[in-house]
Design an enzyme around this catalytic site. Structure first.
Site, short mmCIF file in Angstrom:
data_model
loop_
_atom_site.label_atom_id
_atom_site.label_comp_id
_atom_site.label_asym_id
_atom_site.label_seq_id
_atom_site.Cartn_x
_atom_site.Cartn_y
_atom_site.Cartn_z
CG ASN A 82 51.51 52.41 48.12
OD1 ASN A 82 51.99 53.08 49.02
ND2 ASN A 82 50.44 52.79 47.45
CG HIS A 84 51.64 56.09 50.74
ND1 HIS A 84 50.45 55.45 50.52
CD2 HIS A 84 51.71 56.26 52.09
CE1 HIS A 84 49.83 55.25 51.66
NE2 HIS A 84 50.58 55.73 52.63
CD GLU A 89 48.81 56.37 47.29
OE1 GLU A 89 49.80 55.70 47.66
OE2 GLU A 89 47.66 56.12 47.69
#
Length: 209
Positions: A82, A84, A89
Protein backbone atom coordinates in the site's frame (compact mmCIF):
# COMPACT_ATOMS: atom_id res chain seq x y z
CA UNK A 1 21.50 7.69 23.50
CA UNK A 2 24.31 10.21 23.60
CA UNK A 3 27.07 10.36 20.97
CA UNK A 4 27.12 6.54 20.76
CA UNK A 5 24.16 6.66 18.38
CA UNK A 6 26.42 8.11 15.69
CA UNK A 7 28.28 4.79 15.72
CA UNK A 8 25.19 2.62 15.88
CA UNK A 9 21.68 2.01 14.68
CA UNK A 10 18.44 3.88 15.26
CA UNK A 11 15.78 1.41 14.17
CA UNK A 12 12.87 2.45 12.02
CA UNK A 13 9.92 0.83 13.77
CA UNK A 14 8.59 -1.81 16.14
CA UNK A 15 5.23 -3.26 17.10
CA UNK A 16 3.57 -1.86 20.20
CA UNK A 17 3.74 -4.12 23.29
CA UNK A 18 5.38 -7.06 21.48
CA UNK A 19 8.16 -8.54 23.67
CA UNK A 20 11.70 -8.04 22.41
CA UNK A 21 12.25 -11.82 22.25
CA UNK A 22 9.03 -12.54 20.31
CA UNK A 23 9.86 -14.33 17.02
CA UNK A 24 8.01 -11.67 15.01
CA UNK A 25 9.40 -8.60 16.75
CA UNK A 26 11.69 -6.37 14.76
CA UNK A 27 14.20 -6.63 17.58
CA UNK A 28 14.42 -10.37 16.91
CA UNK A 29 14.55 -9.85 13.14
CA UNK A 30 17.32 -7.28 13.32
CA UNK A 31 19.32 -9.31 15.82
CA UNK A 32 19.07 -12.46 13.69
CA UNK A 33 19.71 -10.85 10.31
CA UNK A 34 22.15 -8.08 11.21
CA UNK A 35 23.31 -7.43 14.74
CA UNK A 36 24.54 -10.95 15.53
CA UNK A 37 26.73 -10.85 12.43
CA UNK A 38 28.45 -7.52 12.93
CA UNK A 39 30.65 -5.90 15.54
CA UNK A 40 28.20 -3.58 17.30
CA UNK A 41 27.84 -2.93 21.00
CA UNK A 42 24.35 -3.47 22.48
CA UNK A 43 24.31 0.09 23.84
CA UNK A 44 24.56 1.37 20.26
CA UNK A 45 21.34 -0.36 19.19
CA UNK A 46 18.21 1.75 19.67
CA UNK A 47 14.51 1.13 19.01
CA UNK A 48 11.60 3.54 19.32
CA UNK A 49 9.65 3.18 22.60
CA UNK A 50 6.94 0.53 22.42
CA UNK A 51 6.05 -0.39 26.00
CA UNK A 52 4.87 1.48 29.06
CA UNK A 53 3.33 4.91 29.09
CA UNK A 54 4.06 8.50 28.12
CA UNK A 55 4.69 7.42 24.52
CA UNK A 56 4.19 10.86 23.01
CA UNK A 57 7.01 12.33 25.11
CA UNK A 58 9.26 9.30 24.64
CA UNK A 59 8.78 9.35 20.87
CA UNK A 60 9.79 13.02 20.93
CA UNK A 61 12.83 12.03 23.01
CA UNK A 62 13.75 9.44 20.35
CA UNK A 63 13.60 12.13 17.67
CA UNK A 64 15.66 14.52 19.78
CA UNK A 65 18.30 11.87 20.49
CA UNK A 66 18.71 11.24 16.75
CA UNK A 67 19.25 14.96 16.15
CA UNK A 68 21.63 15.29 19.11
CA UNK A 69 23.70 12.39 17.76
CA UNK A 70 24.14 14.13 14.40
CA UNK A 71 21.21 12.71 12.46
CA UNK A 72 20.80 9.61 10.30
CA UNK A 73 23.52 8.98 7.72
CA UNK A 74 21.81 6.15 5.82
CA UNK A 75 18.16 5.14 6.10
CA UNK A 76 17.29 1.59 4.99
CA UNK A 77 13.71 1.00 3.82
CA UNK A 78 11.36 -1.54 2.39
CA UNK A 79 7.99 -0.69 0.89
CA UNK A 80 4.55 -2.10 1.61
CA UNK A 81 2.04 -3.03 -1.06
CA UNK A 82 0.00 0.00 0.00
CA UNK A 83 3.05 2.25 -0.28
CA UNK A 84 3.94 2.47 3.38
CA UNK A 85 7.53 3.13 4.39
CA UNK A 86 8.22 2.23 7.97
CA UNK A 87 4.69 1.93 9.28
CA UNK A 88 3.63 5.24 7.78
CA UNK A 89 0.33 4.05 6.37
CA UNK A 90 -1.70 5.85 3.67
CA UNK A 91 -2.78 9.38 4.72
CA UNK A 92 0.28 9.78 6.98
CA UNK A 93 1.48 13.36 7.11
CA UNK A 94 4.54 13.97 4.95
CA UNK A 95 5.95 16.01 7.83
CA UNK A 96 5.27 13.32 10.47
CA UNK A 97 7.74 12.29 13.14
CA UNK A 98 8.11 9.22 15.36
CA UNK A 99 4.72 8.25 16.74
CA UNK A 100 2.19 5.46 17.32
CA UNK A 101 0.41 4.31 14.16
CA UNK A 102 -2.64 2.10 13.59
CA UNK A 103 -1.93 -0.47 10.89
CA UNK A 104 -4.26 -0.82 7.92
CA UNK A 105 -6.13 -4.00 7.02
CA UNK A 106 -3.84 -4.44 4.01
CA UNK A 107 -0.79 -4.44 6.26
CA UNK A 108 -2.44 -6.83 8.69
CA UNK A 109 -3.27 -9.17 5.79
CA UNK A 110 0.33 -9.04 4.56
CA UNK A 111 1.66 -9.75 8.07
CA UNK A 112 -0.76 -12.62 8.76
CA UNK A 113 1.52 -15.13 7.02
CA UNK A 114 4.04 -14.74 9.83
CA UNK A 115 1.55 -15.89 12.47
CA UNK A 116 -0.04 -19.22 13.24
CA UNK A 117 -3.74 -20.19 13.09
CA UNK A 118 -5.82 -18.07 15.42
CA UNK A 119 -3.05 -15.52 15.95
CA UNK A 120 -3.70 -11.93 14.92
CA UNK A 121 -0.82 -9.65 13.94
CA UNK A 122 -0.27 -6.57 16.11
CA UNK A 123 -2.53 -3.69 15.10
CA UNK A 124 -0.35 -0.87 16.48
CA UNK A 125 3.27 0.06 15.93
CA UNK A 126 5.66 2.90 16.67
CA UNK A 127 7.45 4.21 13.60
CA UNK A 128 9.74 6.98 12.51
CA UNK A 129 7.67 9.49 10.57
CA UNK A 130 8.02 10.44 6.93
CA UNK A 131 9.62 13.70 8.00
CA UNK A 132 12.14 11.72 10.05
CA UNK A 133 12.94 9.48 7.08
CA UNK A 134 13.37 12.44 4.73
CA UNK A 135 15.85 14.04 7.14
CA UNK A 136 18.36 11.22 6.51
CA UNK A 137 21.37 12.15 4.41
CA UNK A 138 20.90 9.14 2.12
CA UNK A 139 18.07 6.64 1.64
CA UNK A 140 18.32 3.08 0.32
CA UNK A 141 15.11 1.22 -0.55
CA UNK A 142 14.66 -2.41 -1.59
CA UNK A 143 11.64 -3.91 -3.37
CA UNK A 144 11.45 -7.47 -4.65
CA UNK A 145 8.78 -9.53 -6.39
CA UNK A 146 5.63 -8.92 -8.43
CA UNK A 147 3.50 -7.99 -5.42
CA UNK A 148 5.55 -4.80 -5.05
CA UNK A 149 5.28 -3.76 -8.72
CA UNK A 150 2.36 -1.34 -8.35
CA UNK A 151 3.88 0.14 -5.20
CA UNK A 152 7.17 0.76 -7.00
CA UNK A 153 5.39 2.41 -9.93
CA UNK A 154 3.40 4.70 -7.65
CA UNK A 155 6.52 5.57 -5.67
CA UNK A 156 8.58 6.50 -8.72
CA UNK A 157 6.06 7.73 -11.28
CA UNK A 158 2.98 8.71 -9.29
CA UNK A 159 2.16 12.08 -7.78
CA UNK A 160 3.50 12.96 -4.36
CA UNK A 161 0.63 12.20 -2.01
CA UNK A 162 0.07 11.35 1.63
CA UNK A 163 -2.23 8.61 0.35
CA UNK A 164 0.88 6.91 -1.04
CA UNK A 165 3.60 7.59 1.56
CA UNK A 166 6.58 6.25 -0.43
CA UNK A 167 5.97 8.91 -3.08
CA UNK A 168 7.44 11.39 -0.59
CA UNK A 169 10.86 9.94 -1.45
CA UNK A 170 10.64 11.95 -4.69
CA UNK A 171 11.35 14.98 -2.49
CA UNK A 172 14.73 13.63 -1.33
CA UNK A 173 17.88 14.29 -3.35
CA UNK A 174 19.72 11.04 -2.54
CA UNK A 175 17.50 7.97 -2.84
CA UNK A 176 18.66 4.68 -4.37
CA UNK A 177 16.04 2.00 -5.06
CA UNK A 178 17.16 -1.59 -5.54
CA UNK A 179 14.35 -3.18 -7.54
CA UNK A 180 14.30 -6.62 -9.18
CA UNK A 181 12.74 -7.06 -12.68
CA UNK A 182 9.41 -8.23 -11.26
CA UNK A 183 9.06 -5.31 -8.86
CA UNK A 184 10.00 -2.91 -11.66
CA UNK A 185 7.76 -4.50 -14.28
CA UNK A 186 5.10 -1.76 -14.25
CA UNK A 187 7.46 1.21 -14.59
CA UNK A 188 6.49 2.97 -17.81
CA UNK A 189 9.88 4.62 -18.34
CA UNK A 190 12.11 1.66 -17.48
CA UNK A 191 14.14 1.96 -20.71
CA UNK A 192 14.86 5.61 -19.90
CA UNK A 193 15.96 4.74 -16.35
CA UNK A 194 18.35 2.10 -17.67
CA UNK A 195 19.80 4.48 -20.24
CA UNK A 196 20.22 7.17 -17.59
CA UNK A 197 22.06 4.76 -15.31
CA UNK A 198 24.39 3.66 -18.13
CA UNK A 199 25.22 7.25 -19.06
CA UNK A 200 25.87 8.20 -15.45
CA UNK A 201 28.24 5.25 -15.11
CA UNK A 202 30.12 6.49 -18.17
CA UNK A 203 30.44 9.95 -16.65
CA UNK A 204 31.67 8.49 -13.36
CA UNK A 205 34.30 6.36 -15.09
CA UNK A 206 35.46 9.47 -16.91
CA UNK A 207 35.78 11.29 -13.59
CA UNK A 208 33.12 13.83 -14.50
CA UNK A 209 30.71 13.07 -11.66
Amino acid sequence: FGPALSLGVANLDEYLDVPADHPQSYRTFMRTHLFDGIDIRPENIHFPPTDGGDLVRRCADYERAIVDAGGIDVQLLGIGRNGHIGFNEPTSSLASRTRVKTLTERTLEDNARFYGPGERPPVLAVTMGIGTILSAREILLQAMGPKKAQAVRNMVEGPVSSFFPASALQLHERVTAYVDPEAGSLLTMIAYYRRTRALQEELRRAGRL
